[in-house]
Design an enzyme around this catalytic site. Structure first.
Site, PDB file in Angstrom:
ATOM      1  N   LYS A 177      91.693 -23.785 -15.724  1.00 53.66           N
ATOM      2  CA  LYS A 177      90.385 -24.071 -15.114  1.00 53.66           C
ATOM      3  C   LYS A 177      89.854 -25.416 -15.636  1.00 53.66           C
ATOM      4  O   LYS A 177      90.369 -25.951 -16.613  1.00 53.66           O
ATOM      5  CB  LYS A 177      89.406 -22.927 -15.415  1.00 53.66           C
ATOM      6  CG  LYS A 177      89.884 -21.568 -14.901  1.00 53.66           C
ATOM      7  CD  LYS A 177      89.743 -21.419 -13.397  1.00 53.66           C
ATOM      8  CE  LYS A 177      90.681 -20.402 -12.802  1.00 53.66           C
ATOM      9  NZ  LYS A 177      90.217 -19.046 -12.698  1.00 53.66           N
TER      10      LYS A 177
HETATM   11  C1  LIG Z   1      90.284 -17.673 -12.257  1.00 51.16           C
HETATM   12  C2  LIG Z   1      89.344 -16.981 -11.357  1.00 51.16           C
HETATM   13  C3  LIG Z   1      88.740 -15.759 -11.696  1.00 51.16           C
HETATM   14  C4  LIG Z   1      89.137 -14.948 -12.888  1.00 51.16           C
HETATM   15  O1  LIG Z   1      89.052 -15.551 -14.124  1.00 51.16           O
HETATM   16  P1  LIG Z   1      89.962 -14.999 -15.332  1.00 51.16           P
HETATM   17  O2  LIG Z   1      89.391 -15.708 -16.513  1.00 51.16           O
HETATM   18  O3  LIG Z   1      91.372 -15.389 -15.046  1.00 51.16           O
HETATM   19  O4  LIG Z   1      89.773 -13.534 -15.419  1.00 51.16           O
HETATM   20  C5  LIG Z   1      87.796 -15.217 -10.840  1.00 51.16           C
HETATM   21  N1  LIG Z   1      87.485 -15.835  -9.689  1.00 51.16           N
HETATM   22  C6  LIG Z   1      88.043 -16.996  -9.312  1.00 51.16           C
HETATM   23  C7  LIG Z   1      87.626 -17.621  -8.031  1.00 51.16           C
HETATM   24  C8  LIG Z   1      89.002 -17.592 -10.126  1.00 51.16           C
HETATM   25  O5  LIG Z   1      89.570 -18.744  -9.726  1.00 51.16           O
END
Ligand SMILES: *Cc1c(COP(=O)(O)O)cnc(C)c1O
Length: 363
Positions: A177
């Site tokens: 991210k």
């Molecule tokens: C990555 C993501 C999540 C989940 O996050 P995690 O930390 O991997 O649990 C939820 N929603 C979206 C749109 C994402 O891209």
């Protein structure tokens, strides 16, 4: 950045405060400052952030949660696990973000929340979504896992950070991210201090003080190690965002010549775009997989976010949706391709990528 990360890690090891160490609160304060003052409640990951957000609303079993059909599955998972009913709605063909008109049409007296996703780094239509949520008295949750640092300008002139507009924002520090940890991590973003306090409790076994449990909660704390590393990475987030935007601008310029074959990412002028992904849409979807394989043979990794609309995932077959109900999401799944977008991509690497795309289209 590496020496600062090493130092942060060694400091946590030296103090051995692995759970709820001081770095967790410090990181929350610093992220809150960056986001213009919203409260930040750290938790274990972005999926838990969504679960905690819904849990805090204390909705009746079976309450309907409106969710876009084109998103990562985690957006619905939280609702499904809590015994709530995901109600899927289609997205816009230009921005890939949830269509406010579809949200409006999906509202019923059983609607418990609207979950908007700021997909690929650009805000959903917060102007319309906020108006709908307020008019119907339904909480708006912003799944901001992909757009941390993006801003949205309302018609009133007000500018807000993604994730701080609705009742609750959630985000993820999954390594890929925009603000990535060296493992899992997540957070909730809230303006209301009472709601922040409640979420803080829910993320820590529902306790108000040690061994005094007011709510059924979760064990969903951000590790001190990750918080200490995220403090370092947060200082580099503005520069990393600028670098991603420069990568996107360079792709835009180099790929403009392929307008007949490729739809470049649409920009909503009200939102800054932090380019978690640079996602193309092929005019001829039947060439998408060919382009992907061609680029792979050139040594260029690409990705498909997302190959299947959520309603078509086997786990969500019980919702009873049929093919054809979400025409835009279904079309996008067959037509999108995300190019490498990370902040360290060099201009030479990008030139090579766009040259290979040019070769594929024969120009
Ligand atoms: C990555 C993501 C999540 C989940 O996050 P995690 O930390 O991997 O649990 C939820 N929603 C979206 C749109 C994402 O891209």
């Amino acid at each position: 950045m590496q020496p600062a990360l090493d130092e942060a890690l060694l400091e946590v090891m030296a103090t051995a405060a692995f759970i709820q160490g001081p770095a967790v609160g410090q990181f929350a304060t610093e992220l809150a400052e960056y986001l213009g003052g919203a409260h930040v409640v750290p938790c274990a990951n972005g999926t838990d952030a969504l679960t905690l957000a819904l849990l805090s609303l204390q909705l009746p079993a079976g309450a309907e949660i409106i969710v876009p059909a084109f998103t990562y599955v985690a957006t619905l998972e939280a609702a499904a696990l809590l015994g709530l009913r995901p109600v899927l709605v289609d997205v816009r063909p230009d921005t890939f973000n949830v269509d406010p008109a579809a949200v409006q049409a999906a509202l019923t007296p059983r609607t418990g929340a609207i979950v908007a996703v700021h997909l690929f780094g650009q805000c959903a239509d917060l102007e319309q979504l906020r108006t709908i949520a307020q008019r119907w008295g339904v909480p708006l949750i912003e799944d901001n896992a992909q757009a941390l640092g993006a801003t949205f300008q309302f018609a009133s002139g007000e500018i807000a950070f993604a994730g701080t507009v609705g009742a609750i924002g959630t985000t993820s520090f999954f390594p890929s991210k925009n603000l990535g940890a060296l493992g899992d991590g997540g957070a909730l973003l809230v303006r209301d201090p009472a709601r922040a306090a409640r979420l803080q409790q829910l993320a820590n076994h529902g306790q108000s003080q040690k061994y005094h449990h007011e709510h059924v909660g979760l064990n969903s704390r951000l590790d001190t190690v990750q918080a200490a590393l995220l403090r370092v990475k947060l200082r580099h987030l503005p520069a990393a965002t600028t670098a991603r935007q420069a990568v996107a601008a360079r792709y835009d310029a180099a790929l403009a010549a392929h307008g007949a074959d490729l739809h470049l990412p649409a920009r909503d002028p009200r939102s800054s775009h932090v380019f978690h992904q640079y996602t193309l849409r092929l005019a001829a979807p039947d060439r998408r997989d060919g382009l992907r394989h061609f680029l792979s043979r050139c040594g260029i990794p690409t990705a498909i976010y997302y190959p299947l609309p959520v309603p078509a995932q086997p786990a969500y077959a019980y919702l009873g949706y049929r093919a054809g109900q979400f025409p835009v999401a279904e079309e996008l799944c067959g037509a999108v391709l995300s190019l490498p977008t990370h902040p360290l991509l060099t201009a030479e690497q990008q030139d090579y990528i766009t040259e290979c795309i040019g070769t594929f289209f024969g120009r």
